[in-house]
Structures are given as C-alpha cells and as structure tokens.
Design a protein around this motif. Structure first.
Motif, PDB file in Angstrom:
ATOM      1  N   ALA A  22      14.274 -10.278  15.436  1.00 24.18           N
ATOM      2  CA  ALA A  22      14.086  -8.966  15.000  1.00 24.18           C
ATOM      3  C   ALA A  22      13.482  -7.870  16.195  1.00 24.18           C
ATOM      4  O   ALA A  22      14.139  -6.854  16.543  1.00 24.18           O
ATOM      5  N   LEU A  23      12.731  -8.531  16.843  1.00 20.31           N
ATOM      6  CA  LEU A  23      11.688  -7.434  17.970  1.00 20.31           C
ATOM      7  C   LEU A  23      12.791  -7.437  18.887  1.00 20.31           C
ATOM      8  O   LEU A  23      12.888  -6.384  19.630  1.00 20.31           O
ATOM      9  N   GLN A  24      13.567  -8.635  19.457  1.00 23.22           N
ATOM     10  CA  GLN A  24      14.304  -8.150  20.464  1.00 23.22           C
ATOM     11  C   GLN A  24      15.458  -7.240  20.381  1.00 23.22           C
ATOM     12  O   GLN A  24      15.919  -6.476  21.413  1.00 23.22           O
ATOM     13  N   SER A  25      15.963  -7.020  19.059  1.00 18.61           N
ATOM     14  CA  SER A  25      16.871  -6.051  18.801  1.00 18.61           C
ATOM     15  C   SER A  25      16.349  -4.975  18.684  1.00 18.61           C
ATOM     16  O   SER A  25      17.185  -3.674  19.091  1.00 18.61           O
ATOM     17  N   VAL A  26      15.043  -4.677  18.446  1.00 15.37           N
ATOM     18  CA  VAL A  26      14.290  -3.427  18.689  1.00 15.37           C
ATOM     19  C   VAL A  26      14.122  -2.926  20.181  1.00 15.37           C
ATOM     20  O   VAL A  26      14.393  -1.842  20.772  1.00 15.37           O
ATOM     21  N   LEU A  27      13.671  -3.787  21.028  1.00 12.74           N
ATOM     22  CA  LEU A  27      13.376  -3.475  22.363  1.00 12.74           C
ATOM     23  C   LEU A  27      14.607  -3.066  23.260  1.00 12.74           C
ATOM     24  O   LEU A  27      14.499  -2.650  24.579  1.00 12.74           O
ATOM     25  N   CYS A  28      15.962  -3.520  22.640  1.00 15.48           N
ATOM     26  CA  CYS A  28      16.914  -3.171  23.250  1.00 15.48           C
ATOM     27  C   CYS A  28      17.722  -1.928  23.253  1.00 15.48           C
ATOM     28  O   CYS A  28      18.821  -1.578  23.523  1.00 15.48           O
ATOM     29  N   GLN A  29      16.937  -1.212  22.344  1.00  9.54           N
ATOM     30  CA  GLN A  29      17.238   0.115  21.837  1.00  9.54           C
ATOM     31  C   GLN A  29      17.157   1.178  22.769  1.00  9.54           C
ATOM     32  O   GLN A  29      15.791   1.368  23.198  1.00  9.54           O
ATOM     33  N   ARG A  30      18.167   1.795  23.609  1.00 10.17           N
ATOM     34  CA  ARG A  30      17.709   2.758  24.547  1.00 10.17           C
ATOM     35  C   ARG A  30      17.834   4.116  24.071  1.00 10.17           C
ATOM     36  O   ARG A  30      18.656   4.582  23.086  1.00 10.17           O
ATOM     37  N   LEU A  31      16.579   4.957  24.256  1.00  9.37           N
ATOM     38  CA  LEU A  31      16.250   6.282  23.839  1.00  9.37           C
ATOM     39  C   LEU A  31      16.380   7.199  24.822  1.00  9.37           C
ATOM     40  O   LEU A  31      15.804   7.188  25.870  1.00  9.37           O
ATOM     41  N   LYS A  32      17.324   8.101  24.829  1.00  8.78           N
ATOM     42  CA  LYS A  32      17.605   9.187  25.882  1.00  8.78           C
ATOM     43  C   LYS A  32      16.690  10.534  25.422  1.00  8.78           C
ATOM     44  O   LYS A  32      16.774  10.800  24.303  1.00  8.78           O
ATOM     45  N   GLY A  33      16.132  11.137  26.705  1.00 13.09           N
ATOM     46  CA  GLY A  33      15.481  12.329  26.096  1.00 13.09           C
ATOM     47  C   GLY A  33      15.911  13.453  25.362  1.00 13.09           C
ATOM     48  O   GLY A  33      15.473  14.116  24.766  1.00 13.09           O
ATOM     49  N   ASN A  34      17.409  13.505  25.573  1.00 11.46           N
ATOM     50  CA  ASN A  34      18.048  14.616  25.087  1.00 11.46           C
ATOM     51  C   ASN A  34      17.927  14.308  23.425  1.00 11.46           C
ATOM     52  O   ASN A  34      18.475  15.355  22.861  1.00 11.46           O
ATOM     53  N   LEU A  35      17.690  13.364  22.860  1.00  6.69           N
ATOM     54  CA  LEU A  35      17.773  13.053  21.575  1.00  6.69           C
ATOM     55  C   LEU A  35      16.671  14.097  20.705  1.00  6.69           C
ATOM     56  O   LEU A  35      16.817  14.062  19.412  1.00  6.69           O
ATOM     57  N   ASN A  36      15.761  14.479  21.741  1.00  9.09           N
ATOM     58  CA  ASN A  36      14.752  15.035  20.847  1.00  9.09           C
ATOM     59  C   ASN A  36      14.843  16.615  20.754  1.00  9.09           C
ATOM     60  O   ASN A  36      14.181  17.391  20.449  1.00  9.09           O
ATOM     61  N   GLY A  37      16.111  17.143  21.295  1.00 11.62           N
ATOM     62  CA  GLY A  37      16.400  18.336  21.264  1.00 11.62           C
ATOM     63  C   GLY A  37      15.811  19.154  22.342  1.00 11.62           C
ATOM     64  O   GLY A  37      16.278  20.471  22.624  1.00 11.62           O
ATOM     65  N   THR A  38      15.396  18.557  23.365  1.00 11.74           N
ATOM     66  CA  THR A  38      14.642  19.225  24.552  1.00 11.74           C
ATOM     67  C   THR A  38      15.646  19.306  25.595  1.00 11.74           C
ATOM     68  O   THR A  38      15.412  20.245  26.707  1.00 11.74           O
ATOM     69  N   GLY A  39      16.881  18.452  25.611  1.00  7.61           N
ATOM     70  CA  GLY A  39      17.725  18.589  26.938  1.00  7.61           C
ATOM     71  C   GLY A  39      17.201  17.777  28.107  1.00  7.61           C
ATOM     72  O   GLY A  39      17.868  17.537  28.957  1.00  7.61           O
ATOM     73  N   CYS A  40      16.185  16.962  27.738  1.00  7.96           N
ATOM     74  CA  CYS A  40      15.632  16.231  28.963  1.00  7.96           C
ATOM     75  C   CYS A  40      16.349  14.943  29.117  1.00  7.96           C
ATOM     76  O   CYS A  40      16.811  14.195  28.095  1.00  7.96           O
ATOM     77  N   GLU A  41      16.717  14.430  30.253  1.00  8.23           N
ATOM     78  CA  GLU A  41      17.686  13.246  30.500  1.00  8.23           C
ATOM     79  C   GLU A  41      16.931  12.102  30.611  1.00  8.23           C
ATOM     80  O   GLU A  41      17.296  11.011  30.718  1.00  8.23           O
ATOM     81  N   ASN A  42      15.676  12.135  30.875  1.00  9.96           N
ATOM     82  CA  ASN A  42      14.721  10.997  31.081  1.00  9.96           C
ATOM     83  C   ASN A  42      14.682  10.179  29.770  1.00  9.96           C
ATOM     84  O   ASN A  42      14.605  10.767  28.600  1.00  9.96           O
ATOM     85  N   ASP A  43      14.493   8.670  29.989  1.00 11.93           N
ATOM     86  CA  ASP A  43      14.314   7.919  28.649  1.00 11.93           C
ATOM     87  C   ASP A  43      13.223   8.333  27.971  1.00 11.93           C
ATOM     88  O   ASP A  43      12.064   8.341  28.545  1.00 11.93           O
ATOM     89  N   CYS A  44      13.220   8.201  26.742  1.00  8.33           N
ATOM     90  CA  CYS A  44      11.816   8.433  25.766  1.00  8.33           C
ATOM     91  C   CYS A  44      11.271   7.145  25.625  1.00  8.33           C
ATOM     92  O   CYS A  44      12.065   5.975  25.759  1.00  8.33           O
ATOM     93  N   THR A  45       9.884   7.023  25.188  1.00  9.19           N
ATOM     94  CA  THR A  45       9.446   5.860  24.855  1.00  9.19           C
ATOM     95  C   THR A  45       9.602   5.390  23.391  1.00  9.19           C
ATOM     96  O   THR A  45       9.852   6.462  22.660  1.00  9.19           O
ATOM     97  N   ALA A  46       9.100   4.273  22.836  1.00  8.31           N
ATOM     98  CA  ALA A  46       9.254   3.823  21.618  1.00  8.31           C
ATOM     99  C   ALA A  46       8.015   2.973  21.388  1.00  8.31           C
ATOM    100  O   ALA A  46       7.476   2.283  22.403  1.00  8.31           O
ATOM    101  N   GLU A  47       7.210   2.633  20.382  1.00 11.67           N
ATOM    102  CA  GLU A  47       6.525   1.728  20.041  1.00 11.67           C
ATOM    103  C   GLU A  47       6.874   0.922  18.837  1.00 11.67           C
ATOM    104  O   GLU A  47       7.440   1.412  17.845  1.00 11.67           O
ATOM    105  N   VAL A  48       6.397  -0.352  18.976  1.00 12.13           N
ATOM    106  CA  VAL A  48       6.557  -1.360  17.586  1.00 12.13           C
ATOM    107  C   VAL A  48       5.446  -1.672  17.259  1.00 12.13           C
ATOM    108  O   VAL A  48       4.282  -2.103  18.137  1.00 12.13           O
ATOM    109  N   ILE A  49       5.058  -1.454  16.038  1.00 10.32           N
ATOM    110  CA  ILE A  49       3.933  -2.016  15.454  1.00 10.32           C
ATOM    111  C   ILE A  49       4.356  -3.005  14.415  1.00 10.32           C
ATOM    112  O   ILE A  49       5.019  -2.801  13.343  1.00 10.32           O
TER     113      ILE A  49
END
Length: 265
Positions: A22-49
């Motif tokens: 379960a955790l491995q499937s989460v950690l392999c999710q890549r999130l691009k910065g433009n997903l938050n509507g800012t247009g930024c191309e840097n990767d965003c971070t995520a946290e697992v709780i």
C-alpha cells in the motif's frame, strides 16, 4: 509542510502483510506543481500519515522502502481498537495537504492515480460543488492477485445516485481538506464512509468518477457470503443514521440489493 499538495491517510490495523505494498504504491505517485493551478512545473510534495489503530505498527515493516520523491511518512498512534472512521478523522486532524486521500492498508494504487484526480480538481479550482474525485477499482483476491473484474466508476454521482448504491470506494477518494474537515466520519455499526458521502451530498454537491481501475481492491473470501447479510444490515443502519424515513430506507434497500447483485456478477 511547505508545498504539500496532498495528505494520504492510511488506517493501520494489524496490516503487517500488506502495508508495504500500500505504502509503496503511494510513494511512487508523482505530483507536478501545475496540478495546483499555479503553473509551476516543480514537483510538489506529499505526506503519508499512517494511523496505528492496533498499537502494532513497527517502522521495520516499511524500512528501506523505495521513496523516489522524498515524501514524508509518519505514523501517529490512534489507540487500540480505534475504528477506521476515527482513524481517518485523526489523520485529517494532523494533515497539512491541500487535498486529502484515503487508502486502506490492504489496498494499493496504480502509479498515476493521484495526478489524474488532482488534474480534475485543478480544472475546477473554484467549483465548490465538486466534493470528491474517485476512480473505478479492480478486484483482487486476498493474496493480491488481480482479477478481470472491475467495478466501474460513474462519470458523476450525486445524492440521488448514492441513495441507490455506494458507488464511491473510500480507498479511491480524493477531496479538499476543508471538505474532509467539514464532514468527518462517524462511528458505529454502519458504513462510515457511505454515511459520510450521503451527508456530504445531501444538500448540494457531487462526485466525479474516473472510469479507470486506478485502485486495486483486495476482496476476502470471508466477506463474500456470511458477511453480506451483516453488510446489508449495516447499510440499513447507515440510511437510518442519515435520517431517512422508514419508507425511504426500504426503497433504498431494494436498490442496494439489486445494484449489489449486479455489481459483482
């Protein structure tokens, strides 16, 4: 956490044999910065709780796990015998992400799941009626072997559709954090996630489904026969907890039985 796009909350209850997958499937999710509507191309971070609801979690279970994007992983103690709804609420309380995603410790995701869902939210940034984005799910056996059976995700689900059946699998859900805070899950001998969706959409709002099996859902043999009756009783109590009249409860149960049979055929 700075630039935290999404908090993924995993309730843990004696899930020693499945938590790594379960955790491995989460950690392999890549999130691009433009997903938050800012247009930024840097990767965003995520946290697992990980919320330990059995007082049995050990860091050794996930030691050395591949974490290509350096996402934060932490475990918080939930107390022995905390139910799944309470564990998810506690995870939301300690979250920092703009969005919340839930994943049960015995399920796992395909690698592009979160980016597909967050892209829809990015296109609907100011649409507060969009409460949830969820996906179709592939049924797997208890050993994690994928089957050919896929439970489809309708394109749009509102309150009326939810009264017929719970189309939304909790392990596939992404929502805004403020939505999760406004509609915490309740405890009791009910389907706490189903009740949450019913209350969430009762006055307004809807969910969008991605009809791709981006969730792998582990189905146990013990839940296919005797537990079906128990699940039906829990569904009835869920309708009652939602404030439905007796007549409406009975009507919903007829739809539940019909759709439940069709779903797994």
């Amino acid at each position: 956490m700075d630039n935290c796009m999404v908090s993924i909350i995993i309730p843990f209850y004696n899930s020693d044999s499945t938590i790594r997958q379960a955790l491995q499937s989460v950690l392999c999710q890549r999130l691009k910065g433009n997903l938050n509507g800012t247009g930024c191309e840097n990767d965003c971070t995520a946290e697992v709780i990980i919320v330990d609801a059995s007082d049995s979690f050990s860091e050794k279970m996930i030691s050395g796990i591949y974490n290509p994007y350096g996402y934060s992983v932490r475990c918080i103690g939930g107390g022995v015998n905390m139910d799944a709804g309470e564990a998810r609420n506690l995870g939301v309380k300690y979250s920092t992400g703009k969005y919340i995603a839930f994943l049960d410790a015995d399920d796992w995701w395909e690698k592009d799941k979160l980016s597909a869902q967050l892209s829809i939210f990015a296109k609907n940034e100011n649409n507060k009626d969009l409460k949830i984005v969820f996906t179709a799910r592939r049924l797997c056996d208890e050993n994690g072997r994928k089957t050919k059976k896929v439970i489809a995700a309708p394109k749009k689900v509102g309150f009326k559709e939810l009264c017929h059946s719970n189309y939304i699998s909790c392990s596939s859900v992404v929502m805004r954090r403020e939505t999760a805070e406004e509609f915490p899950m309740k405890s009791g001998d009910i389907h706490e996630d189903y009740l949450c969706w019913l209350m969430m959409f009762r006055d307004s709002g809807y969910a969008v489904g991605i009809n791709r099996p981006l969730l792998n859902y582990r189905s146990y043999r013990s839940s296919r026969s005797g537990k079906k009756i128990g699940s039906a009783l829990m569904t009835y109590r869920t309708y009652k907890a939602a404030g439905f009249s007796l007549t409406r409860r009975l009507g919903c149960m007829m739809n539940y039985a019909f759709n439940g049979l069709r779903k797994y055929l």
